[in-house]
Design an enzyme around this catalytic site. Sequence first.
Site, PDB file in Angstrom:
ATOM      1  N   ARG A   1      -6.358   8.010   2.603  1.00 33.46           N
ATOM      2  CA  ARG A   1      -5.287   7.849   3.566  1.00 33.46           C
ATOM      3  C   ARG A   1      -5.186   8.792   4.989  1.00 33.46           C
ATOM      4  O   ARG A   1      -4.521   8.457   5.768  1.00 33.46           O
ATOM      5  CB  ARG A   1      -3.747   7.624   3.206  1.00 33.46           C
ATOM      6  CG  ARG A   1      -3.578   7.049   1.769  1.00 33.46           C
ATOM      7  CD  ARG A   1      -3.721   5.373   2.289  1.00 33.46           C
ATOM      8  NE  ARG A   1      -3.561   4.479   1.065  1.00 33.46           N
ATOM      9  CZ  ARG A   1      -4.321   3.661   0.596  1.00 33.46           C
ATOM     10  NH1 ARG A   1      -5.471   3.366   1.208  1.00 33.46           N
ATOM     11  NH2 ARG A   1      -4.025   2.848  -0.621  1.00 33.46           N
TER      12      ARG A   1
ATOM     13  N   ASP B   1      -8.849   4.583  -9.485  1.00 31.35           N
ATOM     14  CA  ASP B   1      -8.627   3.711  -8.295  1.00 31.35           C
ATOM     15  C   ASP B   1      -7.251   4.325  -7.616  1.00 31.35           C
ATOM     16  O   ASP B   1      -6.245   3.176  -7.658  1.00 31.35           O
ATOM     17  CB  ASP B   1      -8.363   2.242  -9.010  1.00 31.35           C
ATOM     18  CG  ASP B   1      -8.628   1.486  -7.416  1.00 31.35           C
ATOM     19  OD1 ASP B   1      -9.420   1.825  -6.766  1.00 31.35           O
ATOM     20  OD2 ASP B   1      -8.081   0.042  -7.501  1.00 31.35           O
TER      21      ASP B   1
ATOM     22  N   HIS C   1       0.482   4.576  -1.727  1.00 28.48           N
ATOM     23  CA  HIS C   1       1.518   4.104  -0.680  1.00 28.48           C
ATOM     24  C   HIS C   1       2.908   4.467  -0.704  1.00 28.48           C
ATOM     25  O   HIS C   1       3.696   4.589  -1.561  1.00 28.48           O
ATOM     26  CB  HIS C   1       1.605   2.517  -0.668  1.00 28.48           C
ATOM     27  CG  HIS C   1       0.185   1.656  -0.794  1.00 28.48           C
ATOM     28  ND1 HIS C   1      -0.539   1.785   0.506  1.00 28.48           N
ATOM     29  CD2 HIS C   1      -0.580   1.091  -1.765  1.00 28.48           C
ATOM     30  CE1 HIS C   1      -1.698   1.072   0.128  1.00 28.48           C
ATOM     31  NE2 HIS C   1      -1.740   0.502  -0.966  1.00 28.48           N
TER      32      HIS C   1
ATOM     33  N   PHE D   1      -1.826  -3.476  -1.925  1.00 35.18           N
ATOM     34  CA  PHE D   1      -2.045  -3.464  -3.135  1.00 35.18           C
ATOM     35  C   PHE D   1      -2.236  -2.101  -3.687  1.00 35.18           C
ATOM     36  O   PHE D   1      -2.567  -1.029  -2.684  1.00 35.18           O
ATOM     37  CB  PHE D   1      -3.515  -4.191  -3.406  1.00 35.18           C
ATOM     38  CG  PHE D   1      -3.260  -5.540  -3.088  1.00 35.18           C
ATOM     39  CD1 PHE D   1      -3.298  -6.461  -4.215  1.00 35.18           C
ATOM     40  CD2 PHE D   1      -3.979  -6.374  -1.969  1.00 35.18           C
ATOM     41  CE1 PHE D   1      -3.373  -7.844  -4.232  1.00 35.18           C
ATOM     42  CE2 PHE D   1      -3.884  -7.609  -1.892  1.00 35.18           C
ATOM     43  CZ  PHE D   1      -3.485  -8.361  -2.964  1.00 35.18           C
ATOM     44  N   GLY D   2      -2.064  -1.889  -4.688  1.00 39.27           N
ATOM     45  CA  GLY D   2      -2.428  -0.398  -5.379  1.00 39.27           C
ATOM     46  C   GLY D   2      -1.429   0.370  -5.952  1.00 39.27           C
ATOM     47  O   GLY D   2      -0.072   0.306  -5.629  1.00 39.27           O
TER      48      GLY D   2
END
Lengths: 311, 424
Positions: B64, B305, B309, B323-324
């Site tokens: 990010r 993975d 967020h 997603f995630g």
Amino acid sequence: MTQGWSKKHLLGLEELTAEEITIILDRAAEFKALADSGKPKLDFLNGTAIANLFFEPSTRTRTSFSLAAKRLSADTVDFTAASSSLSKGETFIDTARNIEAMGVSQVVVRHRTPGAPQLLARHLKVPVLNAGDGTREHPTQALLDIFTIRQHRGSLAGLTVTLVGDILHSRVARSNIWGLTKLGARVIVCGPATLIPQRITELGVEVSHNLDEVLPETDCINLLRIQFERQRGAFFPSIREYAHLFGMNSERLARAKKDALILAPGPINRGVELTPAVADGDQSVIIDQVSNGLLIRMACLHLLHEYSQNN
Amino acid sequence: MNSILIRQGRLIDPSQKLDRTANLFIENGKITRILDEDVAADEVIEAAGCIVTPGFIDTHVAVREPGDEEDETVASVSNAAIHGGFTTICTLPDTQPVVDNRAAAEFIHLQAERAGYCHVSPLGAITKNNDSEELAEIGQLVDGGVLAFTDGKKSVANSEIMRRALEYTRMFNRPIFHHPQVPEMVESGVMHEGFHSMKLGLRGMPNAAEEIMVSRDIALVELTGGRVHEMCISTRAAVEHIRDAKRAGIAISADVTPHHLALTDAEMEKFDTNYKVSPPLRDKDQIAALIEGLQDGTIEAITADHQPHADEKKHVEVDQAPFGIVGLETALSLCIKTLIDPGHLTWLQLIDKLTAGPARILNLEQKGTLRDGADADVTIFNPDEQWTVDVTKFKTLSKNSPFAGWELRGRIKTIIVNGLPRTL
């Protein structure tokens, strides 16, 4: 307090027992008796305020909820927003929290996303009533459908109800399936293969792609609206072809049982799901559904109010 | 001269099929010996009761930075990595701007050096801006230290572009990492297409979307002689296709995540966006196939993975949430819970998926092993220590974990990166 009612929120029919569904239907019947005897306005919710938070366009359901609250002497506040709650940068949860902070005692929510009422129920202190969440559930619509059938037939047990049309995108279908099967009805879902989810039989319903075949055994035909706005891609070749295969017209109706009821959650696309002759014919109970919607919503608001007063 | 003796740990090193209690000696940033006797060292780390392995390697981690520093930064993600036992992580290029040029890759290296936690190696974009239209400057990205190429969570839908990317990267002996999904089949999907999506009225993502894309990739590897690594495999059919392709000698590899082993699509009934991941959580039958794939070596690596967020992005309606989930700090314990405790994998097999397997995929000869002369990246953990997942204690800036409150076992005790112990 009403015996057997133990829900703070009304989020869907999946979570209700047959007994709880019957409590709502019976309460609506009481309100009908009062209205029929000349007492349409009651004071059960006097001094409270109900917020209608509609994040998706709706006229009929919003008006019905608003009028239901007023019949119970509650104040109402209607909040409508563009489809995205983030259009002004504020989140859906914050919007609801702010309105709650103004002192409302119940929140009625319509949202295009499945689960949005659950999200609110987790973040608000007051009861949340689901007025339709995306393609998941529309409990009060199913309750008014069931109430209307019960009104005309006395009981749901043993009846065959066929839901016709866009099952895939229909919250009305899902709520109807939960409610009808719990009350002992046999449910057939009928429509093009592209609009019937593959695993729907696991909810205890039968599947047909041939309306003419199932009509002779059907007691109630509920013609769901084609959800043009929720579809993407090619689910069927043309409206003409849809109407040819699944549209209800007088000729087709003649194949059904003589006393078969015609229901439609509306707004209807005349000439697509059903012809005007069927919509306005003797077997149609579509206008009864609209009147009963008010009674069902009064019943739900009243039950949730009672529960939160006592807990 | 700087030396460390790690005493009496259970050394597990799949690269040399080693699993025994011994001492490990490190000198000047290199592993020099495995021995039974004690020798003098500048620092002694007591490891009795602990497992000592090559430092874990994660093949793809979302960072990010630059662009969304409220979610994560290179510093925070690499700190989270060492707390999860990882000494090397590869970062996805799907930042803003995208890592599609040498300067962007070098920025990640620089930030990692400044942070000083662990090895951070950027993955480069396959296409400019991850748009699937034009190839990125792949050669220059290689010069910028990129080990592999990927468009992150965007599938390369255009088969011609994928074909050329596989051909072009062959020159540099670098694999293409792919997120295999047919985009038009998963568009607007938020969860696995199955019983629960039907019931909840949520748009589903069918198994076939992954299966078709994996089959296509296999055909393109056959055509081009390139190498593809399928990220986050989640379906039985994908595992079967990859198994068959490997048997036929096709250069393909794959990884799975612990959360795809630990959770099913039934969790979406909670309407909690911390269960919204891509590919989506599947059903029990797919999980069984993933485990079989790990057992027989079809799937060579496990990745957290890690997809951080910030709260305000996840606390919204399910269709609007990204997603995630974050995963670096729970990865090992979840692997123990899902793979060791039920007896699906041996310790040697599990550690292989976290060390030698990813090293092989990334062509890292000096990492993922405790061989003499290898880089002294070492992970030491107590497999029996119980802990409760408390997201507020995570080092990652984001707290989007569905495992909050879970009781797990396996705690990282010491991490050594380049021969230097890191404080945890």
